[in-house]
Design a protein around this motif. Sequence first.
Motif, PDB file in Angstrom:
ATOM      1  N   PHE A 145      -4.821  -0.732   8.524  1.00 62.82           N
ATOM      2  CA  PHE A 145      -5.643  -0.115   9.570  1.00 62.82           C
ATOM      3  C   PHE A 145      -6.785   0.687   8.942  1.00 62.82           C
ATOM      4  CE2 PHE A 145      -1.891  -0.922  12.231  1.00 62.82           C
ATOM      5  CZ  PHE A 145      -2.511  -1.406  13.374  1.00 62.82           C
ATOM      6  N   GLY A 146      -6.507   1.353   7.813  1.00 60.52           N
ATOM      7  CA  GLY A 146      -7.571   2.064   7.117  1.00 60.52           C
ATOM      8  C   GLY A 146      -8.644   1.116   6.619  1.00 60.52           C
ATOM      9  N   ALA A 147      -8.250  -0.066   6.143  1.00 61.26           N
ATOM     10  CA  ALA A 147      -9.230  -1.053   5.686  1.00 61.26           C
ATOM     11  C   ALA A 147     -10.085  -1.546   6.844  1.00 61.26           C
ATOM     12  CB  ALA A 147      -8.509  -2.226   5.022  1.00 61.26           C
ATOM     13  N   MET A 148      -9.464  -1.735   8.006  1.00 56.34           N
ATOM     14  CA  MET A 148     -10.198  -2.274   9.164  1.00 56.34           C
ATOM     15  C   MET A 148     -11.186  -1.280   9.760  1.00 56.34           C
ATOM     16  SD  MET A 148      -7.588  -4.711  11.329  1.00 56.34           S
ATOM     17  CE  MET A 148      -6.508  -3.368  11.805  1.00 56.34           C
ATOM     18  N   LEU A 149     -11.134  -0.022   9.335  1.00 56.26           N
ATOM     19  CA  LEU A 149     -12.149   0.933   9.807  1.00 56.26           C
ATOM     20  C   LEU A 149     -13.546   0.469   9.406  1.00 56.26           C
ATOM     21  CD1 LEU A 149     -10.473   4.390   9.012  1.00 56.26           C
ATOM     22  CD2 LEU A 149     -10.839   3.359  11.271  1.00 56.26           C
ATOM     23  N   SER A 150     -13.644  -0.256   8.300  1.00 55.25           N
ATOM     24  CA  SER A 150     -14.954  -0.725   7.839  1.00 55.25           C
ATOM     25  C   SER A 150     -15.518  -1.821   8.735  1.00 55.25           C
ATOM     26  CB  SER A 150     -14.851  -1.242   6.408  1.00 55.25           C
ATOM     27  OG  SER A 150     -13.989  -2.366   6.339  1.00 55.25           O
ATOM     28  N   LEU A 151     -14.677  -2.391   9.593  1.00 51.81           N
ATOM     29  CA  LEU A 151     -15.113  -3.480  10.463  1.00 51.81           C
ATOM     30  C   LEU A 151     -15.566  -2.996  11.836  1.00 51.81           C
ATOM     31  CD1 LEU A 151     -12.229  -6.029   9.687  1.00 51.81           C
ATOM     32  CD2 LEU A 151     -14.419  -5.727   8.488  1.00 51.81           C
ATOM     33  N   ILE A 152     -15.327  -1.721  12.152  1.00 54.26           N
ATOM     34  CA  ILE A 152     -15.723  -1.190  13.455  1.00 54.26           C
ATOM     35  C   ILE A 152     -17.229  -0.965  13.476  1.00 54.26           C
ATOM     36  CG2 ILE A 152     -15.391   0.665  15.135  1.00 54.26           C
ATOM     37  CD1 ILE A 152     -12.702   1.239  13.924  1.00 54.26           C
ATOM     38  N   ALA A 283      -4.901   7.001   9.282  1.00 56.87           N
ATOM     39  CA  ALA A 283      -5.776   5.829   9.321  1.00 56.87           C
ATOM     40  C   ALA A 283      -5.442   4.946  10.515  1.00 56.87           C
ATOM     41  CB  ALA A 283      -5.637   5.035   8.018  1.00 56.87           C
ATOM     42  N   MET A 284      -4.149   4.784  10.781  1.00 59.25           N
ATOM     43  CA  MET A 284      -3.747   3.965  11.927  1.00 59.25           C
ATOM     44  C   MET A 284      -4.247   4.577  13.232  1.00 59.25           C
ATOM     45  SD  MET A 284       0.096   2.927  13.231  1.00 59.25           S
ATOM     46  CE  MET A 284       0.484   2.006  11.741  1.00 59.25           C
ATOM     47  N   LEU A 285      -4.060   5.889  13.395  1.00 57.75           N
ATOM     48  CA  LEU A 285      -4.506   6.546  14.622  1.00 57.75           C
ATOM     49  C   LEU A 285      -6.020   6.494  14.755  1.00 57.75           C
ATOM     50  CD1 LEU A 285      -3.760   8.200  17.151  1.00 57.75           C
ATOM     51  CD2 LEU A 285      -4.052  10.264  15.755  1.00 57.75           C
ATOM     52  N   THR A 286      -6.735   6.663  13.650  1.00 56.39           N
ATOM     53  CA  THR A 286      -8.200   6.609  13.692  1.00 56.39           C
ATOM     54  C   THR A 286      -8.672   5.262  14.198  1.00 56.39           C
ATOM     55  OG1 THR A 286      -8.327   8.109  11.789  1.00 56.39           O
ATOM     56  CG2 THR A 286     -10.307   6.884  12.342  1.00 56.39           C
ATOM     57  N   TRP A 287      -8.095   4.185  13.659  1.00 57.24           N
ATOM     58  CA  TRP A 287      -8.505   2.853  14.099  1.00 57.24           C
ATOM     59  C   TRP A 287      -8.229   2.656  15.584  1.00 57.24           C
ATOM     60  CZ3 TRP A 287      -6.396  -1.438  16.389  1.00 57.24           C
ATOM     61  CH2 TRP A 287      -7.172  -2.600  16.349  1.00 57.24           C
ATOM     62  N   ILE A 288      -7.070   3.087  16.038  1.00 53.98           N
ATOM     63  CA  ILE A 288      -6.712   2.923  17.452  1.00 53.98           C
ATOM     64  C   ILE A 288      -7.679   3.690  18.350  1.00 53.98           C
ATOM     65  CG2 ILE A 288      -4.956   3.449  19.203  1.00 53.98           C
ATOM     66  CD1 ILE A 288      -2.848   2.940  17.013  1.00 53.98           C
ATOM     67  N   MET A 289      -7.948   4.951  18.020  1.00 55.78           N
ATOM     68  CA  MET A 289      -8.791   5.785  18.877  1.00 55.78           C
ATOM     69  C   MET A 289     -10.248   5.345  18.845  1.00 55.78           C
ATOM     70  SD  MET A 289      -7.240   9.649  18.369  1.00 55.78           S
ATOM     71  CE  MET A 289      -8.381  10.292  19.609  1.00 55.78           C
ATOM     72  N   LEU A 290     -10.792   5.149  17.637  1.00 52.32           N
ATOM     73  CA  LEU A 290     -12.218   4.844  17.537  1.00 52.32           C
ATOM     74  C   LEU A 290     -12.511   3.411  17.947  1.00 52.32           C
ATOM     75  CD1 LEU A 290     -13.238   6.722  14.264  1.00 52.32           C
ATOM     76  CD2 LEU A 290     -13.385   7.483  16.650  1.00 52.32           C
TER      77      LEU A 290
END
Length: 294
Positions: A145-152, A283-290
């Motif tokens: 999930f932390g890695a996928m933050l770069s895809l948002i 990181a998981m929560l960040t991806w879910i919220m953002l």
Amino acid sequence: MDSRPDSGRFHLPQPKNSAGRSLPVAISVAVGLGILVVACLIVPYAWYPLIAVAMGLATWEVCRRLNENGYDVQFPVLFTGGQAMIWLSWPFGATGLLSAFGVSALVTVVARLFHRGNDVKPVNWLRDAGVSVFVLIWIPLCGGFGAMLSLISRDDVSGWAFIVTFMLCVIASDVGGYASGVFFGSHPMAPAISPSKSWEGFAGSLLLASAVGVACMALLLKFHDPLHIVLGLGLGTGLSLCAILGDLVESQFKRDLGIKDISRMLPGHGGMMDRIDGMLPAAMLTWIMLNAVS
């Protein structure tokens, strides 16, 4: 004139608790890690390799400690499954991450069942299989999930801004909790799990992370309507709670194994997991919220 030497003078509050580590060494390592992270945000496509390497090292640390303490976990299986989870999240997003997790968990359980062949009874299979799946959740799933933050992306806001928001909130939580705990900590929060944690430190974590969350929403993610205050407070508070929870989980992990640090990979910090324990669930929560508001 009052002859008393301390009369009328202002004194900074003195620490009530020991920092428990060498601050110069810890700060130097933290600065080096910060430079590495910034470099990987600047260099195209470098974020995923950074996460993959960090999760691989963290998995190795945890597996080594578990095996030293009588658990039978298979690092090659967990490493391969974890890397598949992270890399498949790049082209396929959450579908790739969760699908790889499901397959990895199944392979892990079956591999432990026949680890010593068909003729040897798999002693402590349920314990070791459960711990192995826990490691997959704890490290590569959250890391994915932390890695996928770069895809948002949102309008003209690219992935690096979401990553920086996540990291600043977690760092603010750590700094606020550390400072408040050292100077004002008097009431233990969870003494049976982590004796150094205090309610004063908990309050400091929430306050500073919430303030940073609001600032990041406005300055980095460019939410300019009044809703950004609510979102920032929610994000900062949520990430602070996740970071504290992650730290408590790792503290209990080490307490169960009777160790102080996961390893000595990072001087002044312990091991990789000692440094990123709070970042993983955050990181998981960040991806879910953002991802939900972008």
